[in-house]
Design a protein around this motif. Sequence first.
Motif, PDB file in Angstrom:
ATOM      1  N   ARG A   1      70.218  20.451 -40.225  1.00 33.93           N
ATOM      2  CA  ARG A   1      70.683  19.960 -38.437  1.00 33.93           C
ATOM      3  C   ARG A   1      71.930  21.042 -38.470  1.00 33.93           C
ATOM      4  NH1 ARG A   1      73.684  14.668 -38.271  1.00 33.93           N
ATOM      5  NH2 ARG A   1      74.464  14.018 -35.919  1.00 33.93           N
ATOM      6  N   LEU A   2      72.377  21.173 -39.387  1.00 34.20           N
ATOM      7  CA  LEU A   2      73.722  22.191 -38.746  1.00 34.20           C
ATOM      8  C   LEU A   2      72.796  23.450 -38.263  1.00 34.20           C
ATOM      9  CD1 LEU A   2      76.819  23.145 -38.576  1.00 34.20           C
ATOM     10  CD2 LEU A   2      76.044  23.607 -40.785  1.00 34.20           C
ATOM     11  N   TRP A   3      71.636  24.231 -38.775  1.00 30.49           N
ATOM     12  CA  TRP A   3      71.544  25.616 -38.311  1.00 30.49           C
ATOM     13  C   TRP A   3      70.320  25.086 -37.224  1.00 30.49           C
ATOM     14  CZ3 TRP A   3      74.384  29.024 -39.310  1.00 30.49           C
ATOM     15  CH2 TRP A   3      75.225  29.011 -40.723  1.00 30.49           C
TER      16      TRP A   3
ATOM     17  N   ILE B   1      73.062  28.413 -30.385  1.00 35.09           N
ATOM     18  CA  ILE B   1      74.796  29.070 -30.224  1.00 35.09           C
ATOM     19  C   ILE B   1      74.399  30.456 -30.535  1.00 35.09           C
ATOM     20  CG2 ILE B   1      76.958  28.532 -29.647  1.00 35.09           C
ATOM     21  CD1 ILE B   1      75.968  25.178 -30.413  1.00 35.09           C
ATOM     22  N   VAL B   2      74.363  30.339 -31.717  1.00 34.24           N
ATOM     23  CA  VAL B   2      74.429  31.874 -31.916  1.00 34.24           C
ATOM     24  C   VAL B   2      73.535  32.788 -30.816  1.00 34.24           C
ATOM     25  CG1 VAL B   2      74.161  33.163 -33.600  1.00 34.24           C
ATOM     26  CG2 VAL B   2      75.263  30.917 -34.780  1.00 34.24           C
ATOM     27  N   LEU B   3      72.082  32.838 -30.956  1.00 29.24           N
ATOM     28  CA  LEU B   3      71.406  33.313 -30.530  1.00 29.24           C
ATOM     29  C   LEU B   3      71.985  33.690 -28.731  1.00 29.24           C
ATOM     30  CD1 LEU B   3      67.987  32.241 -32.207  1.00 29.24           C
ATOM     31  CD2 LEU B   3      69.237  34.329 -32.901  1.00 29.24           C
TER      32      LEU B   3
ATOM     33  N   PHE C   1      81.832  30.699 -34.102  1.00 29.17           N
ATOM     34  CA  PHE C   1      81.448  29.863 -33.188  1.00 29.17           C
ATOM     35  C   PHE C   1      80.520  28.303 -32.898  1.00 29.17           C
ATOM     36  CE2 PHE C   1      85.206  32.459 -31.373  1.00 29.17           C
ATOM     37  CZ  PHE C   1      85.457  31.315 -30.609  1.00 29.17           C
ATOM     38  N   GLY C   2      79.130  29.121 -33.527  1.00 30.38           N
ATOM     39  CA  GLY C   2      77.618  28.251 -33.308  1.00 30.38           C
ATOM     40  C   GLY C   2      77.836  27.375 -33.987  1.00 30.38           C
ATOM     41  N   ILE C   3      78.705  27.602 -35.471  1.00 33.18           N
ATOM     42  CA  ILE C   3      79.398  26.577 -36.632  1.00 33.18           C
ATOM     43  C   ILE C   3      80.103  25.214 -35.781  1.00 33.18           C
ATOM     44  CG2 ILE C   3      80.422  25.944 -38.503  1.00 33.18           C
ATOM     45  CD1 ILE C   3      79.468  28.152 -39.800  1.00 33.18           C
ATOM     46  N   ALA C   4      80.930  25.763 -34.894  1.00 33.36           N
ATOM     47  CA  ALA C   4      82.299  24.993 -34.833  1.00 33.36           C
ATOM     48  C   ALA C   4      81.242  24.546 -33.326  1.00 33.36           C
ATOM     49  CB  ALA C   4      83.345  26.310 -33.523  1.00 33.36           C
TER      50      ALA C   4
ATOM     51  N   LEU D   1      82.179  20.762 -43.505  1.00 35.27           N
ATOM     52  CA  LEU D   1      81.625  21.740 -42.311  1.00 35.27           C
ATOM     53  C   LEU D   1      82.718  23.384 -42.256  1.00 35.27           C
ATOM     54  CD1 LEU D   1      81.069  19.711 -39.396  1.00 35.27           C
ATOM     55  CD2 LEU D   1      78.979  20.884 -40.084  1.00 35.27           C
ATOM     56  N   LEU D   2      84.252  22.820 -42.821  1.00 37.93           N
ATOM     57  CA  LEU D   2      85.364  23.219 -42.664  1.00 37.93           C
ATOM     58  C   LEU D   2      84.801  24.827 -43.497  1.00 37.93           C
ATOM     59  CD1 LEU D   2      87.975  21.314 -42.314  1.00 37.93           C
ATOM     60  CD2 LEU D   2      87.356  22.863 -40.109  1.00 37.93           C
ATOM     61  N   VAL D   3      84.381  24.020 -44.844  1.00 40.92           N
ATOM     62  CA  VAL D   3      84.374  24.812 -46.290  1.00 40.92           C
ATOM     63  C   VAL D   3      83.270  26.200 -45.677  1.00 40.92           C
ATOM     64  CG1 VAL D   3      83.750  24.752 -48.641  1.00 40.92           C
ATOM     65  CG2 VAL D   3      85.347  23.254 -47.832  1.00 40.92           C
ATOM     66  N   VAL D   4      82.121  25.579 -44.690  1.00 36.54           N
ATOM     67  CA  VAL D   4      81.135  26.882 -44.536  1.00 36.54           C
ATOM     68  C   VAL D   4      82.013  27.366 -43.303  1.00 36.54           C
ATOM     69  CG1 VAL D   4      79.303  26.622 -43.000  1.00 36.54           C
ATOM     70  CG2 VAL D   4      78.883  24.609 -44.856  1.00 36.54           C
ATOM     71  N   SER D   5      81.759  27.065 -42.264  1.00 40.75           N
ATOM     72  CA  SER D   5      82.907  27.825 -41.524  1.00 40.75           C
ATOM     73  C   SER D   5      84.264  28.833 -42.267  1.00 40.75           C
ATOM     74  CB  SER D   5      83.694  27.117 -40.816  1.00 40.75           C
ATOM     75  OG  SER D   5      84.896  26.234 -41.441  1.00 40.75           O
TER      76      SER D   5
END
Length: 459
Positions: free
Chosen positions: A14-16, A22-24, A293-296, A323-327
């Motif tokens: 779901r996250l990705w 957004i990343v693309l 920024f995509g993760i945010a 989510l913070l650890v991933v970023s």
Amino acid sequence: MLRALRREPGFYRRLWVLALPIVLQNIITTSLGFADTFMVGLLGNAEMAAVTAANVPIFIIQLVIFGFQSGMAVLVSQYWGRGDTDNINRCMGVALYAVTGFSITLSLITFFFPAQVLRLITPNEELVRLATSYIQIVGFSYIFNGVSSIYAGIQRSTEYPAFGMILFAISMCVNTFLNFVLIFGRFGAPAMGVTGAAVATLTSRVVEFAVAIGFALWNKRLPLRPACILRPGRDILRSFLKYSTPVVCNETLWSMGTSMLTVIMGHMANSQDMLAAYALIGNIDKLSTVVCFGIAAASAVIIGKEIGMGRDRERVYSVGWTLLVVSLLVGALVMLLLLALLPLFFRPVLFRLFKLTAGAAEVAGYLAVVYAVFMPMRAFDVTNITGVLRAGGDVKMAAFIDNGPLWLASIPLMALAGLVLNAPTWLVCIAMQAENLCKCPLGLIRFRSGKWINDITRI
């Protein structure tokens, strides 16, 4: 810390799914921005520095539009969790009124008073002369961009970020093609130089606007409610003012603060080298932070929906920490990549490709190292501030954490180093990033307090 990465099945998918479009989108936008910078740079370092200076007020307009978009998303993501499409349309209506009024006002100022605006950024009259026609034309593009950005933000906050990716890919492709045609005079068009770049930007934004309007009228997933958009109502207006105004003020102050850093560069003894290097490294920085920024952005949707669905506070806190650890980990990987690319590709290939002078190349090298070293903290900060805290309704504290260190640390330290002490360039570059040394601990303290978790849709 790594234990926080253990989540239920489907969480990372779901996250990705949310983050990757957004990343693309950001990769496409930034890559084509590289092409724009390269084409203007072929005209000379002065032309590239002039466009960099002219883009300071344009950058403020962009960030304020992003502020309205982000402020709207605070409400929309939680309403989406409740399935309330009427109030989503009302939020869009308030945002459209605000963005249109603001962008029209700023475009008129840059059109009628271009030289006065540019002299606030740099006293270099050659740069002012080169940038005047550019800023007069390109300012109007953000009237169209404001409307399309708000609608793309609505789609992103309702778990369809792919629309923004497609929309801005179309816009940037049109922009790059027209830049090639109008800057250099291809296919029978006149060679317009810097002015051609501005005309290309305006045309691409008109195309972007037309595509967004067409999709909005066709889309059945989130149908338009004209009555809700045109007459949002006092309740939504109050909610928007309460939760979105701090975000808009945040982005306005942050954009003005970041622009002040550019103004300081424009008043330094080696201003042309500083601005030319910043034009290049700024694009590298945008490209290197696209995943962050995509993760945010995905975090804002995930946290907002969790709260809107009525999840308990422990669950929301746990998701936010993951989510913070991933970023943070993603930021560390980007840092290592940038440090490897500097001697292998940036210095021997990219700096020569953009025809940087020796002075500009030296500045660019310092900027690249400083941006890389601070990348993990910056990745953490952007997800915490624009993703987690804002989505939880903690918009005032997020604004303080985002702007306080910028205005109280980075700006005075950079002005002292660059304008008063005439310090070495590497020290000026470090001063520019001093804010991150404050933001990260402040943001962590606020997150751990749990006070950021609020259901803001119950009015």
